[in-house]
Design a protein around this motif. Structure first.
Motif, PDB file in Angstrom:
ATOM      1  N   PRO A   4       0.837  -1.210   0.000  1.00 19.80           N
ATOM      2  CA  PRO A   4       0.000   0.000   0.000  1.00 19.80           C
ATOM      3  C   PRO A   4       0.864   1.248   0.000  1.00 19.80           C
ATOM      4  CG  PRO A   4       0.005  -1.029   2.169  1.00 19.80           C
ATOM      5  CD  PRO A   4       0.709  -1.975   1.248  1.00 19.80           C
ATOM      6  N   VAL A   5       0.397   2.279  -0.697  1.00 19.17           N
ATOM      7  CA  VAL A   5       1.131   3.538  -0.739  1.00 19.17           C
ATOM      8  C   VAL A   5       0.137   4.691  -0.795  1.00 19.17           C
ATOM      9  CG1 VAL A   5       1.364   3.422  -3.254  1.00 19.17           C
ATOM     10  CG2 VAL A   5       2.915   4.868  -1.923  1.00 19.17           C
ATOM     11  N   LEU A   6       0.381   5.703  -0.002  1.00 19.00           N
ATOM     12  CA  LEU A   6      -0.457   6.896   0.053  1.00 19.00           C
ATOM     13  C   LEU A   6       0.327   8.074  -0.499  1.00 19.00           C
ATOM     14  CD1 LEU A   6      -3.154   8.192   1.106  1.00 19.00           C
ATOM     15  CD2 LEU A   6      -1.888   8.729   3.197  1.00 19.00           C
ATOM     16  N   ARG A   7      -0.245   8.762  -1.482  1.00 12.23           N
ATOM     17  CA  ARG A   7       0.406   9.917  -2.094  1.00 12.23           C
ATOM     18  C   ARG A   7      -0.403  11.173  -1.797  1.00 12.23           C
ATOM     19  NH1 ARG A   7       4.379   8.350  -5.589  1.00 12.23           N
ATOM     20  NH2 ARG A   7       4.384   6.127  -6.129  1.00 12.23           N
TER      21      ARG A   7
ATOM     22  N   ASP B  54      -7.795  24.501 -14.314  1.00 10.88           N
ATOM     23  CA  ASP B  54      -8.746  23.411 -14.108  1.00 10.88           C
ATOM     24  C   ASP B  54     -10.194  23.884 -14.146  1.00 10.88           C
ATOM     25  OD1 ASP B  54      -6.650  21.643 -13.818  1.00 10.88           O
ATOM     26  OD2 ASP B  54      -6.487  21.995 -11.662  1.00 10.88           O
ATOM     27  N   THR B  55     -10.444  25.053 -14.741  1.00  3.82           N
ATOM     28  CA  THR B  55     -11.820  25.505 -14.896  1.00  3.82           C
ATOM     29  C   THR B  55     -12.507  24.631 -15.937  1.00  3.82           C
ATOM     30  OG1 THR B  55     -11.191  27.090 -16.620  1.00  3.82           O
ATOM     31  CG2 THR B  55     -11.165  27.855 -14.321  1.00  3.82           C
ATOM     32  N   ASP B  56     -13.848  24.627 -15.907  1.00  3.82           N
ATOM     33  CA  ASP B  56     -14.594  23.787 -16.838  1.00  3.82           C
ATOM     34  C   ASP B  56     -14.262  24.116 -18.285  1.00  3.82           C
ATOM     35  OD1 ASP B  56     -15.773  22.456 -14.776  1.00  3.82           O
ATOM     36  OD2 ASP B  56     -17.602  23.672 -14.770  1.00  3.82           O
ATOM     37  N   ALA B  57     -13.998  25.385 -18.547  1.00  2.93           N
ATOM     38  CA  ALA B  57     -13.732  25.792 -19.925  1.00  2.93           C
ATOM     39  C   ALA B  57     -12.358  25.327 -20.414  1.00  2.93           C
ATOM     40  CB  ALA B  57     -13.842  27.313 -20.042  1.00  2.93           C
ATOM     41  N   ASN B  58     -11.387  25.257 -19.518  1.00  6.90           N
ATOM     42  CA  ASN B  58     -10.012  25.004 -19.950  1.00  6.90           C
ATOM     43  C   ASN B  58      -9.439  23.670 -19.495  1.00  6.90           C
ATOM     44  OD1 ASN B  58      -9.917  27.615 -21.121  1.00  6.90           O
ATOM     45  ND2 ASN B  58      -9.361  28.502 -19.137  1.00  6.90           N
ATOM     46  N   ARG B  59     -10.149  22.942 -18.659  1.00  6.59           N
ATOM     47  CA  ARG B  59      -9.545  21.738 -18.078  1.00  6.59           C
ATOM     48  C   ARG B  59      -9.365  20.644 -19.114  1.00  6.59           C
ATOM     49  NH1 ARG B  59     -12.674  17.288 -16.348  1.00  6.59           N
ATOM     50  NH2 ARG B  59     -14.948  17.509 -16.514  1.00  6.59           N
ATOM     51  N   GLY B  60      -8.429  19.742 -18.802  1.00  5.98           N
ATOM     52  CA  GLY B  60      -8.156  18.620 -19.675  1.00  5.98           C
ATOM     53  C   GLY B  60      -9.165  17.505 -19.511  1.00  5.98           C
ATOM     54  N   ASN B  61      -8.946  16.421 -20.263  1.00  2.00           N
ATOM     55  CA  ASN B  61      -9.896  15.317 -20.270  1.00  2.00           C
ATOM     56  C   ASN B  61      -9.766  14.400 -19.058  1.00  2.00           C
ATOM     57  OD1 ASN B  61     -11.083  16.082 -22.667  1.00  2.00           O
ATOM     58  ND2 ASN B  61      -9.671  14.903 -23.923  1.00  2.00           N
ATOM     59  N   SER B  62      -8.615  14.367 -18.440  1.00  2.00           N
ATOM     60  CA  SER B  62      -8.422  13.468 -17.301  1.00  2.00           C
ATOM     61  C   SER B  62      -7.714  14.204 -16.175  1.00  2.00           C
ATOM     62  CB  SER B  62      -7.626  12.228 -17.721  1.00  2.00           C
ATOM     63  OG  SER B  62      -6.346  12.612 -18.187  1.00  2.00           O
ATOM     64  N   TRP B  63      -7.564  13.473 -15.032  1.00  4.63           N
ATOM     65  CA  TRP B  63      -6.990  14.071 -13.830  1.00  4.63           C
ATOM     66  C   TRP B  63      -5.810  13.245 -13.357  1.00  4.63           C
ATOM     67  CZ3 TRP B  63      -8.819  18.658 -11.861  1.00  4.63           C
ATOM     68  CH2 TRP B  63     -10.051  19.108 -12.356  1.00  4.63           C
ATOM     69  N   SER B  64      -4.842  13.933 -12.777  1.00  2.00           N
ATOM     70  CA  SER B  64      -3.662  13.272 -12.232  1.00  2.00           C
ATOM     71  C   SER B  64      -3.239  13.999 -10.957  1.00  2.00           C
ATOM     72  CB  SER B  64      -2.513  13.276 -13.247  1.00  2.00           C
ATOM     73  OG  SER B  64      -1.359  12.682 -12.705  1.00  2.00           O
ATOM     74  N   LEU B  65      -2.798  13.228  -9.954  1.00  6.60           N
ATOM     75  CA  LEU B  65      -2.333  13.817  -8.699  1.00  6.60           C
ATOM     76  C   LEU B  65      -0.887  14.268  -8.879  1.00  6.60           C
ATOM     77  CD1 LEU B  65      -3.248  14.374  -5.771  1.00  6.60           C
ATOM     78  CD2 LEU B  65      -2.138  12.214  -5.136  1.00  6.60           C
ATOM     79  N   ARG B  66      -0.663  15.594  -8.813  1.00  6.33           N
ATOM     80  CA  ARG B  66       0.655  16.152  -9.135  1.00  6.33           C
ATOM     81  C   ARG B  66       1.335  16.698  -7.882  1.00  6.33           C
ATOM     82  NH1 ARG B  66       1.309  13.480 -13.284  1.00  6.33           N
ATOM     83  NH2 ARG B  66       3.154  14.764 -13.764  1.00  6.33           N
ATOM     84  N   ASN B  67       2.635  16.818  -7.978  1.00  3.40           N
ATOM     85  CA  ASN B  67       3.448  17.416  -6.917  1.00  3.40           C
ATOM     86  C   ASN B  67       3.080  18.895  -6.784  1.00  3.40           C
ATOM     87  OD1 ASN B  67       5.564  18.610  -5.395  1.00  3.40           O
ATOM     88  ND2 ASN B  67       6.919  16.904  -5.949  1.00  3.40           N
ATOM     89  N   ARG B  68       2.705  19.316  -5.587  1.00  5.03           N
ATOM     90  CA  ARG B  68       2.270  20.694  -5.408  1.00  5.03           C
ATOM     91  C   ARG B  68       3.398  21.680  -5.741  1.00  5.03           C
ATOM     92  NH1 ARG B  68      -1.767  23.391  -2.598  1.00  5.03           N
ATOM     93  NH2 ARG B  68      -2.634  21.474  -1.737  1.00  5.03           N
ATOM     94  N   GLN B  69       4.639  21.348  -5.362  1.00  4.20           N
ATOM     95  CA  GLN B  69       5.763  22.241  -5.631  1.00  4.20           C
ATOM     96  C   GLN B  69       6.204  22.208  -7.089  1.00  4.20           C
ATOM     97  OE1 GLN B  69       5.588  20.355  -2.729  1.00  4.20           O
ATOM     98  NE2 GLN B  69       5.003  22.253  -1.661  1.00  4.20           N
ATOM     99  N   ASN B  70       6.038  21.075  -7.732  1.00  2.00           N
ATOM    100  CA  ASN B  70       6.434  20.930  -9.132  1.00  2.00           C
ATOM    101  C   ASN B  70       5.365  20.121  -9.858  1.00  2.00           C
ATOM    102  OD1 ASN B  70       7.648  20.757 -11.603  1.00  2.00           O
ATOM    103  ND2 ASN B  70       9.379  19.509 -10.911  1.00  2.00           N
ATOM    104  N   PRO B  71       4.348  20.765 -10.424  1.00  4.46           N
ATOM    105  CA  PRO B  71       3.221  20.052 -11.034  1.00  4.46           C
ATOM    106  C   PRO B  71       3.609  19.165 -12.212  1.00  4.46           C
ATOM    107  CG  PRO B  71       2.652  22.348 -10.627  1.00  4.46           C
ATOM    108  CD  PRO B  71       4.125  22.218 -10.397  1.00  4.46           C
TER     109      PRO B  71
ATOM    110  N   ASP C  28       5.763  16.887 -12.004  1.00  3.69           N
ATOM    111  CA  ASP C  28       6.077  15.587 -11.411  1.00  3.69           C
ATOM    112  C   ASP C  28       4.837  14.995 -10.759  1.00  3.69           C
ATOM    113  OD1 ASP C  28       8.691  15.883 -12.173  1.00  3.69           O
ATOM    114  OD2 ASP C  28       9.343  16.662 -10.212  1.00  3.69           O
ATOM    115  N   TYR C  29       4.829  13.667 -10.704  1.00  2.00           N
ATOM    116  CA  TYR C  29       3.737  12.976 -10.022  1.00  2.00           C
ATOM    117  C   TYR C  29       3.864  13.188  -8.515  1.00  2.00           C
ATOM    118  CZ  TYR C  29       0.181   9.388  -9.303  1.00  2.00           C
ATOM    119  OH  TYR C  29      -0.974   8.729  -8.957  1.00  2.00           O
ATOM    120  N   ALA C  30       2.755  13.168  -7.809  1.00  2.23           N
ATOM    121  CA  ALA C  30       2.753  13.432  -6.369  1.00  2.23           C
ATOM    122  C   ALA C  30       3.607  12.409  -5.634  1.00  2.23           C
ATOM    123  CB  ALA C  30       1.327  13.406  -5.840  1.00  2.23           C
ATOM    124  N   PRO C  31       4.356  12.833  -4.639  1.00  4.19           N
ATOM    125  CA  PRO C  31       5.225  11.914  -3.902  1.00  4.19           C
ATOM    126  C   PRO C  31       4.455  11.097  -2.880  1.00  4.19           C
ATOM    127  CG  PRO C  31       5.404  14.112  -2.994  1.00  4.19           C
ATOM    128  CD  PRO C  31       4.498  14.235  -4.182  1.00  4.19           C
ATOM    129  N   ALA C  32       5.017   9.938  -2.518  1.00  2.00           N
ATOM    130  CA  ALA C  32       4.444   9.111  -1.456  1.00  2.00           C
ATOM    131  C   ALA C  32       4.711   9.764  -0.108  1.00  2.00           C
ATOM    132  CB  ALA C  32       5.030   7.712  -1.496  1.00  2.00           C
TER     133      ALA C  32
END
Length: 853
Positions: free
Chosen positions: A329-332, A352-369, A371-375
């Motif tokens: 198990p891993v929590l990010r 991420d507004t409805d007008a401009n957001r992409g088709n999918s979502w990903s949990l990103r690193n707050r300091q460096n979007p 990169d994927y969010a760290p564990a």
């Protein structure tokens, strides 16, 4: 030539007529299906942003993003709705056997292996569609390399490239293979299928929408052929989802199982679960400005599931380090950003507004979007029984995001279509608690013919060979912590079916009544299962119990006589008195004794049986012969001693006795009160030192010469039920019996501490309003308040209050019907039909005219 032209004209006209009817029928029969009807998702609290739209991807589905958002989707065209027959048969033509007819019957498609797909229904691009049918071998004269051809429609593709159909004894009767080019499933029989006499079975494999063929939402046929014959022909609304809903609090699972072979050769079947949280989209308490003590809690609902976690030593398996890390198990923690994958790399949307957001979502690193969010944590806190775990997230910011990934193992033999359940809960200060229930349905590719699983059967017998009911056992897999409890029936048998081949420890945890527990652990090994195949794949274990040595209970007690004499009267007590012993109130002439000054008015009885021939308890009391001019008051019990007090003249002796029933410790003292004409006049503490008995020596008349009415009460004892025993004929009265309850009662007044020990007491109770009768001789028991009505004497009756714990219902979100019929095109189809009919008529008239020439 003329005849050929006529035939060609007629065929063309018939084709046009058939096409018109087909289009009209297809549009008119499209009744729609319930949106996401196959999803067994029940939500106690729906999070904002989770409503499902036609063009929004449900967050409950795992969809390959590279597949879903491909920029190279081919446009759908009506002329490309079927696969050419030559291509469809290309694989079959390579087979050296013959095509078998009638081997597959009752075919159907199941959405997410749960809900049948019907004509006019809808199929979403993120849904799994399983083909399932019956298959038989007997009576078909099948030879090795004979085959069955199953042709998929162009709109679907299979996610299973190969599979096996098994039979008894682990035999493979047929093998399935998928041709990605022709979209043909070819089932080829093996040598073991020849002359096979097993029962009919099933065959199944998984498909989904091929988005290279269906790029946008459209209505098109779904036509399935077996050996060139159409067996399913539906018109389906293919729903192509292109945009994922915003994240909230959600529990998800992959559709497929993950088989993992450990280094000891054991295969573990794992389910992958994920939990997501976006604080921006969850429901919050009104006016809340901070979100504290936020906790993820996961709970296994199905008994067959256990958590799979070798890294944190919850599961004890021999795995390589790569697999230990992969399935732990891993929590990010990060922030959810919308975007899309471009050339295999994630690209964030401008915002991420409805007008401009992409088709999918990903949990990103707050300091460096980028990169994927760290564990942030990989070790959950498991409950003592291992059936749940939790993560404490602490205080969260309003836009914090989390993603939890973990695996569970199925520890029992399963089959296609079996369902397993799991739940998740989110709690904390400042948010509305939410719960998500999520099922996993096994969607395998393969099949079986007369397949079998392993079983364990326990036979419980006594040392006399008698079958024993009620023995409880636990079966434990020490490596996965899988635990199953079984109990023997009236035949002494406990059977556990569908057991996976593994190493187990079987332990008796509760013996049948009257027998000693045989707590020696027994190991059931994988080899035991392999050796059991000749015995119907059942491992048999016989467990012997010895009968308990029953020690006959006995009792010993003494009896003492006390004289209370009125000094104003002449002494006329007898020189000796005969005392009798009563068994359950019946005098036993063989048990009597003479008391006199010679034995100091004392005697004893030893080693008297406490149980009768029927096993029932014997309660001993005493009585004596009538003594002229004297009354008798008896106190005490057969647990230690009896006291017989004889009195005369102007005094009254009022006895009181306390008995305790039930196992375990009881209060070490208890207060009793004596009331005279409803006024408390004396209190006495009963304890072990005075043998839990006492006699009050009181005046018979008051100052006015009127007879005094006496009554004895005791303190209320929490956790006990109070009763009384009275025998006025012998003077054995005011015997208070307190029996311990199985469940301690809850006192509405909180009890008290006056009773000491394990409970009881409080302030002395008020006397009963029932006034005891006037004492008369020679039956003094009549003055001692025989009436002990619980309603009028609440101090002597413990009230047990039950708490009704109602399980909250979990409400499912209702989903409406999606209407797919378009009646506006009916006039066009009728026009086509009319033109076709005119063309046919003109052709016939023209040919007749030419014939006349």
């Amino acid at each position: 030539m003329k005849a050929k032209r006529q035939i060609l004209s007629l065929l063309l006209a018939l084709v046009m007529v058939w096409q018109g009817f087909s289009f009209a029928n297809a549009e008119g029969s499209s009744n729609g299906t319930a949106l996401l009807a196959s999803e067994n998702t029940y939500e106690t609290t729906l999070s904002t942003g989770e409503s499902t739209e036609k063009t929004a991807l449900s967050t409950s589905e795992n969809t390959n993003e590279a597949e879903l958002f491909s920029t190279e989707l081919e446009a759908y065209t009506a002329s490309d709705s079927t696969v050419p027959m030559a291509a469809a048969l290309s694989t079959s033509l390579e087979s050296t056997g013959k095509q078998i007819e009638g081997a597959i019957y009752d075919p159907e498609f199941l959405i997410n292996n749960d809900t049948p797909l019907q004509n006019g229904g809808s199929l979403y691009s993120y849904q799994n569609l399983q083909f399932k049918a019956k298959i038989k071998v007997r009576g078909l004269n099948i030879k090795e390399n004979d085959y069955i051809s199953i042709q998929l429609p162009k709109e679907l593709k299979s996610t299973d490239t190969s599979f096996n159909i098994s039979g008894t004894g682990g035999k493979t009767l047929a093998k399935g293979s998928y041709n990605e080019t022709t979209k043909e499933i070819l089932i080829t029989f093996t040598k073991d299928a020849e002359n096979y006499s097993g029962t009919d079975g099933e065959v199944y494999f998984n498909t989904r929408i091929d988005q290279e063929k269906v790029a946008s939402t459209t209505s098109a046929p779904l036509k399935m052929e077996i050996n060139g014959q159409t067996v399913i022909n539906y018109n389906i609304e293919y729903q192509i989802v292109t945009k994922e809903n915003p994240k909230s609090f959600y529990k998800d699972r992959d559709y497929k199982l993950y088989p993992l072979v450990d280094q000891d050769g054991n295969t573990h079947y794992l389910i992958h679960y994920t939990m997501t949280l976006d604080m921006r989209n969850i429901k919050k308490d009104s006016g809340a400005t901070s979100y504290e003590n936020i906790v993820f809690t996961d709970t296994l609902q199905s008994d067959a599931l256990t958590y799979f976690d070798v890294k944190n030593h919850f599961t004890k398996l021999n795995l390589n380090q790569a697999d230990i890390d992969k399935y732990a198990p891993v929590l990010r923690k990060g922030i959810w950003r919308s975007g899309a994958y471009q050339n295999g790399a994630w690209k964030n949307a401008p915002d991420d507004t409805d007008a401009n957001r992409g088709n999918s979502w990903s949990l990103r690193n707050r300091q460096n979007p980028d990169d994927y969010a760290p564990a942030v944590a990989d070790s959950p806190k498991y409950s003592a029984d291992g059936r749940s775990f939790s993560y404490s997230l602490g205080t969260l910011a309003p836009d914090d995001g989390y993603e939890l990934s973990y695996y569970v193992e199925i520890n029992e033999a399963f089959k296609n279509g079996d369902k397993f359940n799991n739940s998740a809960e989110l709690t904390g200060k400042g948010i509305v608690p939410a719960e998500k229930l999520r099922d996993f349905v096994v969607s395998e590719a393969g099949g079986f013919l007369n397949g079998q699983n392993f079983n364990i059967q326990i036979k419980k017998v006594g040392d006399d060979g008698k079958a024993l009911q009620g023995a409880k056992f636990t079966l434990v897999n020490p490596k996965t912590k899988y635990t199953k409890t079984i109990v023997t029936d009236d035949s002494g048998i406990a059977k556990l079916e569908n057991v996976l081949k593994a190493d187990y420890v079987l332990t008796e945890v509760e013996a049948p009544k009257g027998y000693e527990k045989n707590s020696t652990p027994r190991t059931i090994s994988k080899k035991d299962f392999e050796d059991s195949i000749a015995n119907g794949s059942t491992v048999e274990v016989e467990v012997l119990n010895k009968k308990k040595e029953v020690k006959k209970k006995s009792t010993s007690f003494s009896v003492e006589k006390i004289w209370v004499l009125d000094p104003t009267l002449a002494t006329n007590k007898p020189d000796k008195v005969t005392v009798f012993v009563l068994k359950n109130g019946v005098k036993d002439d063989n048990l009597s004794v003479e008391l006199s000054a010679a034995n100091d008015w004392k005697a004893s009885f030893s080693n008297l049986p406490k149980e009768g021939a029927d096993g029932g308890e014997i309660v001993y009391t005493v009585s004596e012969e009538n003594i002229a001019g004297f009354n008798a008051a008896i106190s005490g019990s057969d647990e230690n001693k009896f006291t017989i007090t004889n009195y005369n003249g102007g005094n009254v002796v009022i006895p009181v006795t306390k008995k305790w029933k039930g196992s375990g410790a009881h209060p070490d003292h208890l207060n009793v009160q004596l009331f005279a004409n409803n006024e408390k006049v004396a209190t006495y503490t009963l304890n072990e030192g005075n043998a839990w008995q006492h006699s009050f020596d009181m005046p018979k008349l008051d100052a006015n010469g009127k007879e005094i009415r006496y009554k004895v009460t005791e303190e209320n004892v929490s956790g006990y039920t109070a009763t009384t025993q009275n025998d006025p004929a012998t003077g054995y009265v005011n015997v208070f019996v307190n029996t311990k309850n199985d469940v301690p009662p809850t006192s509405p007044n909180g009890g008290g501490n006056g009773g000491g020990g394990n409970g009881g007491g409080g302030n002395p109770p008020k006397p009963s309003p029932n006034t005891p009768g006037t004492p008369t001789e020679p039956t003094p028991g009549n003055v001692l308040g025989k009436n002990r009505d619980p309603e009028s004497n609440p101090e002597t009756v413990a009230t047990v209050l039950g708490v009704d714990k109602t399980v909250p219902s979990v409400l499912g979100a209702g989903r409406g019907i999606v209407k797919t019929e378009d009646a506006s095109r009916m006039p066009i189809y009728l026009l086509f039909f009319a033109l076709t009919a005119c063309g046919l008529t003109a052709t016939v008239l023209y040919e007749r005219k030419r014939a006349k020439r």
